[in-house]
Every structure is written in C-alpha cells, then in structure tokens.
Design a protein around this motif. Sequence first.
Motif, mmCIF file in Angstrom:
data_model
loop_
_atom_site.group_PDB
_atom_site.id
_atom_site.type_symbol
_atom_site.label_atom_id
_atom_site.label_comp_id
_atom_site.label_asym_id
_atom_site.label_seq_id
_atom_site.Cartn_x
_atom_site.Cartn_y
_atom_site.Cartn_z
ATOM 1 N N SER A 1 0.833 -1.192 0.000
ATOM 2 C CA SER A 1 0.000 0.000 0.000
ATOM 3 C C SER A 1 0.874 1.250 0.000
ATOM 4 O O SER A 1 0.503 2.279 -0.520
ATOM 5 C CB SER A 1 -0.973 0.009 1.178
ATOM 6 N N ALA A 2 2.064 1.122 0.583
ATOM 7 C CA ALA A 2 2.964 2.266 0.542
ATOM 8 C C ALA A 2 3.519 2.421 -0.872
ATOM 9 O O ALA A 2 3.767 3.524 -1.333
ATOM 10 C CB ALA A 2 4.101 2.078 1.527
ATOM 11 N N LYS A 3 3.663 1.274 -1.547
ATOM 12 C CA LYS A 3 4.237 1.329 -2.889
ATOM 13 C C LYS A 3 3.207 1.744 -3.950
ATOM 14 O O LYS A 3 3.576 2.353 -4.947
ATOM 15 C CB LYS A 3 4.813 -0.052 -3.253
ATOM 16 N N ALA A 4 1.929 1.389 -3.708
ATOM 17 C CA ALA A 4 0.921 1.681 -4.718
ATOM 18 C C ALA A 4 0.764 3.188 -4.898
ATOM 19 O O ALA A 4 0.485 3.915 -3.948
ATOM 20 C CB ALA A 4 -0.415 1.070 -4.328
ATOM 21 N N VAL A 5 0.973 3.631 -6.107
ATOM 22 C CA VAL A 5 0.822 5.047 -6.402
ATOM 23 C C VAL A 5 -0.584 5.239 -6.936
ATOM 24 O O VAL A 5 -1.029 4.489 -7.800
ATOM 25 C CB VAL A 5 1.820 5.471 -7.489
ATOM 26 N N GLU A 6 -1.266 6.249 -6.403
ATOM 27 C CA GLU A 6 -2.590 6.509 -6.965
ATOM 28 C C GLU A 6 -2.532 7.744 -7.853
ATOM 29 O O GLU A 6 -2.067 8.799 -7.419
ATOM 30 C CB GLU A 6 -3.636 6.702 -5.868
ATOM 31 N N ILE A 7 -2.975 7.582 -9.072
ATOM 32 C CA ILE A 7 -3.063 8.751 -9.945
ATOM 33 C C ILE A 7 -4.516 8.959 -10.342
ATOM 34 O O ILE A 7 -5.328 8.025 -10.321
ATOM 35 C CB ILE A 7 -2.174 8.610 -11.211
ATOM 36 N N GLU A 8 -4.807 10.192 -10.696
ATOM 37 C CA GLU A 8 -6.181 10.524 -11.015
ATOM 38 C C GLU A 8 -6.318 10.823 -12.502
ATOM 39 O O GLU A 8 -5.461 11.491 -13.087
ATOM 40 C CB GLU A 8 -6.614 11.742 -10.194
ATOM 41 N N TYR A 9 -7.421 10.304 -13.092
ATOM 42 C CA TYR A 9 -7.682 10.541 -14.513
ATOM 43 C C TYR A 9 -9.014 11.261 -14.657
ATOM 44 O O TYR A 9 -9.994 10.868 -14.039
ATOM 45 C CB TYR A 9 -7.722 9.208 -15.266
ATOM 46 N N TRP A 10 -9.038 12.321 -15.459
ATOM 47 C CA TRP A 10 -10.282 13.087 -15.639
ATOM 48 C C TRP A 10 -10.744 13.058 -17.082
ATOM 49 O O TRP A 10 -9.956 13.280 -18.006
ATOM 50 C CB TRP A 10 -10.059 14.559 -15.254
ATOM 51 N N GLN A 11 -12.026 12.806 -17.253
ATOM 52 C CA GLN A 11 -12.644 13.038 -18.565
ATOM 53 C C GLN A 11 -14.101 13.417 -18.337
ATOM 54 O O GLN A 11 -14.619 13.303 -17.243
ATOM 55 C CB GLN A 11 -12.513 11.817 -19.461
ATOM 56 N N TYR A 12 -14.769 13.860 -19.419
ATOM 57 C CA TYR A 12 -16.167 14.267 -19.251
ATOM 58 C C TYR A 12 -17.084 13.049 -19.317
ATOM 59 O O TYR A 12 -16.689 11.989 -19.783
ATOM 60 C CB TYR A 12 -16.567 15.332 -20.280
ATOM 61 N N VAL A 13 -18.287 13.229 -18.799
ATOM 62 C CA VAL A 13 -19.240 12.121 -18.739
ATOM 63 C C VAL A 13 -19.809 11.839 -20.109
ATOM 64 O O VAL A 13 -20.388 12.719 -20.745
ATOM 65 C CB VAL A 13 -20.428 12.449 -17.812
ATOM 66 N N PHE A 14 -19.590 10.654 -20.590
ATOM 67 C CA PHE A 14 -20.254 10.184 -21.800
ATOM 68 C C PHE A 14 -20.221 8.680 -21.641
ATOM 69 O O PHE A 14 -19.149 8.078 -21.577
ATOM 70 C CB PHE A 14 -19.505 10.638 -23.053
ATOM 71 N N ASP A 15 -21.404 8.100 -21.532
ATOM 72 C CA ASP A 15 -21.543 6.732 -21.072
ATOM 73 C C ASP A 15 -20.487 5.767 -21.628
ATOM 74 O O ASP A 15 -19.748 5.137 -20.871
ATOM 75 C CB ASP A 15 -22.953 6.245 -21.402
ATOM 76 N N THR A 16 -20.401 5.699 -22.965
ATOM 77 C CA THR A 16 -19.499 4.693 -23.535
ATOM 78 C C THR A 16 -18.031 5.014 -23.260
ATOM 79 O O THR A 16 -17.213 4.116 -23.078
ATOM 80 C CB THR A 16 -19.711 4.581 -25.053
ATOM 81 N N ARG A 17 -17.692 6.305 -23.201
ATOM 82 C CA ARG A 17 -16.296 6.684 -22.931
ATOM 83 C C ARG A 17 -15.897 6.250 -21.519
ATOM 84 O O ARG A 17 -14.790 5.776 -21.289
ATOM 85 C CB ARG A 17 -16.109 8.188 -23.065
#
Lengths: 417, 308
Positions: A21-37
Amino acid sequence: MRFHHLLASAAIGFATLTASSAKAVEIEYWQYVFDTRVKAMNQLIAKFQEANPDIKVKQTTFPYADYQTKVAAAILAGQGPDVVQLFYGWTDNFIAGKMIRPLRAEAFPSTDIERDFFPIVSAMKRGNDYYGLPTAVRSLALFYNKKAFKDAGLDPNNPPKTLDELVTAAEKTTKRDSSGNIISAGMTLDMGGQDHQWWREVLIRQFGGVPYTENDTKVAYNGEAGLKALTFYTDLQKKHKVGQVGFMDEGQAAFRAGLAAMTIDGTFRLGSFNTIKGFEWGVVELPANAQGVRSNYASYFANAITTKAEGEKLAAAEKFLAYVSSPEAMKIWMEVVGELPARRAAALTPENIAHPVYGPFLKGLEYAHTTMFKDEAAQRQVTIDMTNRVLIGGEDPKTSLAKAAEAEQAIIDRAKR
Amino acid sequence: MSAIAHREAASGGLWSRMSLGQKQVIWAWGFLAVPLIFYAVIRFWPTFQAFYLSITDWTITRPATFVGLENYKRLFADPLFWQVFRNTFMYLILGTPISLLISFVVAYYLDRVRFMHSFIRALYFLPFLTTAAAMAWVWRWFYQPVPIGVINDILSSFGIPQQPFLRSTSQALPAVLAPAVWAGLGFQIIIFLAGLRAIPVTYYEAARIDGLSEGAILRKITLPLLKPTLVFLVVFSSIGFLRIFDQVYNINTNDPGGPLNSTKPLVLMIYQTAFSSYEMGYAAAQTVVLFLILLVISLVQLRIMRDR
C-alpha cells in the motif's frame, strides 16, 4: 506452535500489505461524462492495473459544460487530475495556463509517434515537444439515405464520388411542394454542424487553396479558392435549391427524420444514426473534386499529463498514458465507443478498411487535416455569419468572404497576445 | 459582530443595565446582520470584483494584468457592441409597452368577467410558470419552415408565402420577443388585477351617478389610481427585457443571438465573451456597462413616473 505460525504469517501478511500500500501510487484521470467513454476507460483502467499492480488509477468524470474552467480551477488549486483528457484545440490554452507538461522525449520519442500515429497528431506538437496523445480520432464522411436514393431512381449502392455527382444526386432527391418550398432536402446545409469544417479544410483545398498558412495563424482563404468554395456552398441553396439553411432546424435532425437525402457528419454521430429505424443509410468518403483531390477534417480528444504529476506519480502517469495510447487500448476504445484508432497499424487493418461504416472514415484519415483553432466557437461563428450574409443578406460572396477573413484574423491575433 | 460583542459584555453587567428597548434593537440587528452580511458577500463583493476585473485582461488560464481602460476602448470601438446595444433597446422599447398594453387590456376585461374567472386567470398565468428554455424550444419549432413549422404550414395552406422568421435579420427579433412577452403576461395580469381590485368601488359608483362615460372613467379614475402598479410593472418588465437571455439563447442554440447577431442582447454577448472565449476582463467591462444602463434607466423611470 500452530499459534506461532499463525502469528508469523499474519505479521508477514501485514508487512506485505503495508509495503504494497505504501508502494501503490494513486493517480487521477479526468474526462467528461459520456456513457461509452466512461465504460471504455473503466475497462482500460482494469487492464492497466492488472498489469501494473503498484499503480492505482482513479477515474473522475464531470459534465462537459465548462470543461476548461473546471480543469483550470482544479489544477491551479493543486488538485485535480494527473492525466487529463482535452480537445486538441484547447492545447494552447492548457499550455498557457501551465496545466499540462510536455511529454518526456525519453518516454515518448517523437520519431516513434510520427511513425505510428496518423499525421494529425502533430496538432499536439509545440516546438519539438508533444503535449499529449490521442486514443481515438474522428473524421468526416458523407451519410446518405438509401431509401431516398431508391425513390429518386438512383442506385443506392453507388453514392456520389465527386462534388458534381453530389450536386446531381441532391437535385434528384430534393422534394418540393406546389409553392416550391422544400419538403425534403437533397443535402443538408448547416454551418453550425460540421459544414464549417467541410468548407474550411476540404472545399477550400479542393478549389486549389489553403485555409491558413504559418501554422494556422494567418488566414489565407480570402482569394479565388475561398471564393469558389463559398460560392459552391451557397449555390446549393441559391442556385440548385437542394437544401436550405435552418431546414428542420439542424442538418442532423433533418437526416435523422428521413427528410434529407445526404448530410456530412462525423464518427461521433454514428451512435445517434445507428438508432434510425425508418430507413437504411450508407456512408461514403467525402466527395472528391473533378481532379480527384480529396481532403477531410479530423479531430480528437488527447490525453495529457498535468503539471500536478511529480516524481513517482509522473512515472505512473507516463505508464498510464503509454497504455491508453497503445494498440490494445485503441481496439477496446473502438469496440466500446466506436471511435477510430489513432495509430495507423491499429486502424488500417484489412478488416476495418472493408467495414461498410468505419471504412470510409478511415480512408479519410489518411489525407485529413486538423485546424489549429484558437477559439473554435468564435471561428465557427465567423463561417456561419459569412454564409448568412450571402444567403439572408444577399451580400456578394466576395465581400462576405473578405469580412470573414478579417474577423477570423482578428480572433487569431487576439489569442496570440 | 456588534451583537456578539455586546452579548459577551453582558456578564460584565452592560447587558443587564440596558433597557428592554435597547436589547430588542440589538437582537433585531443581530438577526438582520446574517442576511445582510450574506448579501454583501455574495452580491456586493463580486460586483466590486467585476469593476476591478474590467480593467484587467484576465482569461482564467493566464494571470490578470492591469490594462487600464483598454477593454472599454475596445468595447466602444466594436461594431458588435453597438448592434447588441441597439438590439437590447429594441427588446425594451417593443417589449415593455406591448406587454403592458396587452396585460392591461386582459386584466381590465378579466376583472369584469365572473364566469370561470379563476380558471381563465390560471390559464394566463400558466406560461409564467413554464421554463423559458422549454418554451423557447417549442416556439423554435413553431417558426420552422414547412413541413414541420406550424405557423408556416398554416400560412402556406392559405397560399401565403412562407416566412423566414428566425432566419431573417428583420423578423428574428420580434419572433424571439413574442414568446418572451407571452410568458410575462400572466404575472403582469395578476398584478394589474390586484391594482384594479384595490381601487375603491365607491369612486366608480359616484362617477356613474354623475353620468361619466366608461372611457372617461378609465382615463380619469382607473389609470391615475393604477399609477403605483404601473410604475412597478414598467420598472420590473424593463429590467426583465434589458436582461433577456434564456429565450434568445434557446430559440437558436446553434447560432445564439443570430442570424448575423440580429437578436443578440448584451447579456448574451457577455456570456459568450466570458464562457466561450474566456475573455473575463472584457466580459467584466461589458457587465459594468450593462449595470450602468440598468441603473440609469431605472432612475429615469422612477423619476418620470414619480408622483408630483
């Protein structure tokens, strides 16, 4: 003894748990809402995490409205995404706002990018640096109503291949009432839709010109080619009377309703047109001119790494970006979203080229151009107004074109400041 | 703030030495302070911020730098601004008198109707409750050319050539204004009805005994006594028309304010400058101009229509 064993294994388990858990890096991804995407991205994230257990990707989605404002506010406040999706046309804004960083050449060598991707990816390049890579791209094609073709005595399996054939087919498929009002159009005319891209990157080139020069910072259409392109477009309503701006409100609405035989639109419209029940439709490459010159307009959303990502998050973000622009990711994206792969090898498979719907769009990608918009909405408005001045105001196309060129140049110059 | 300070001092004896009246005043101000501070923070503070922004070139992504009156110079040199300025006043000059005239006539006769009075009143009020966006979309389809536009279908069935409506630079503004007027009618009728009911019946009875004609009663009694109602409605509807936005935006979303900017009001220009082109400084300058216009018009109207 057994108790000791248990304790030891628990301790080991605990140690590995904390370590991972110390090693796991969390990154965040952003995109707009569109169901299939969103669905496609969830699949990609699951696959990516499987291959990289030490990285966790969190997807955040939000409504498309005010996209730029929200991303800008979040990143400037030190929050927000490590990897973000952005429309290629916003790149300048995102760079100016210090929101995204150039891709490191060691991780993403330009020679590889230029060899593997369609040439339109160059819209993400500033100087020697790439600022992002697309997963999928969109292009334009001519949609036609097979039933309308059959009713007009045209061969539904032989759609127009040239501009002249387009006009002829449009004339044959237009229906009028006794007062001469159009009740079913041959061709949709809607600069507010995709027609402004068709005019800018396709028609102007087919009439022998270029829309812009100097990296799209100088308007170059105020000449003979631009005039011919504009006259061709406005003549569809004025001379041939095969369409009417504002007919059925929007071009795509007219086509959907079966009240227009042909319309020019993009891959993103497939989802909507796939639900048409009333008639069968086909897709064909945008018509060539008499000399066989073709062109197309392509656009895309790219994924970029933000300035927020530093250190191990940056490394993780680079891995993630590399994965979402890999051939495997592109295949998943095409299956789920219906957008075309951005890599040549992934896109131009024999199977895809032979595909009745994707084929024409893919062929268009080979010779497509991408406009480097400074303010897409405002630049589109210039084209809308230019056409309206001719069609409503009765202005001479030459004067209207000159006004448009001047107005658009002013928009571009202001953005450079 | 002062209320808290005073209450803290209460233990020191100050509070107990105060009279009941003083305590009540302090309590009242304590409660009043909450909405006042809230209002100041969310209303006045952003207003001052807008004044400041209007002399910068802030674009969200780039930091703001001071540019003096550059934005104002650009605005007054921009032909679009003057067109938008004219449009805004056309909405006002056409909208306010037409809507007041219609609503007064309706109210005047509705006041005399006993049969299904509440039902008819409710019918008139209904459009006021409808979302402007939804209404604009319905009207947008009314105005379409044949085969789907209701109005043009009717026209052409009588052999009248179809009209371009929203696709014409001269017809578009009245066409956009019509639903806006219609939507506001209900509210104005209710206010007029209340004003009419407030006039004592005895005046009318006296006038009729004296043999005044209906026209004279209207001119000499009804209208003068309706003046406070009229002042309120004129100011209220003027501000409404000067700030018209949602009807215009929604009736032509592909070319908002079009064709050729012939229906674009100032508020829409501000919106596009700010949230489509992200030129916040320039948009703030436009906002300041709109604010001044609204201020001047309201003051002038109040002055003209004030009781002498």
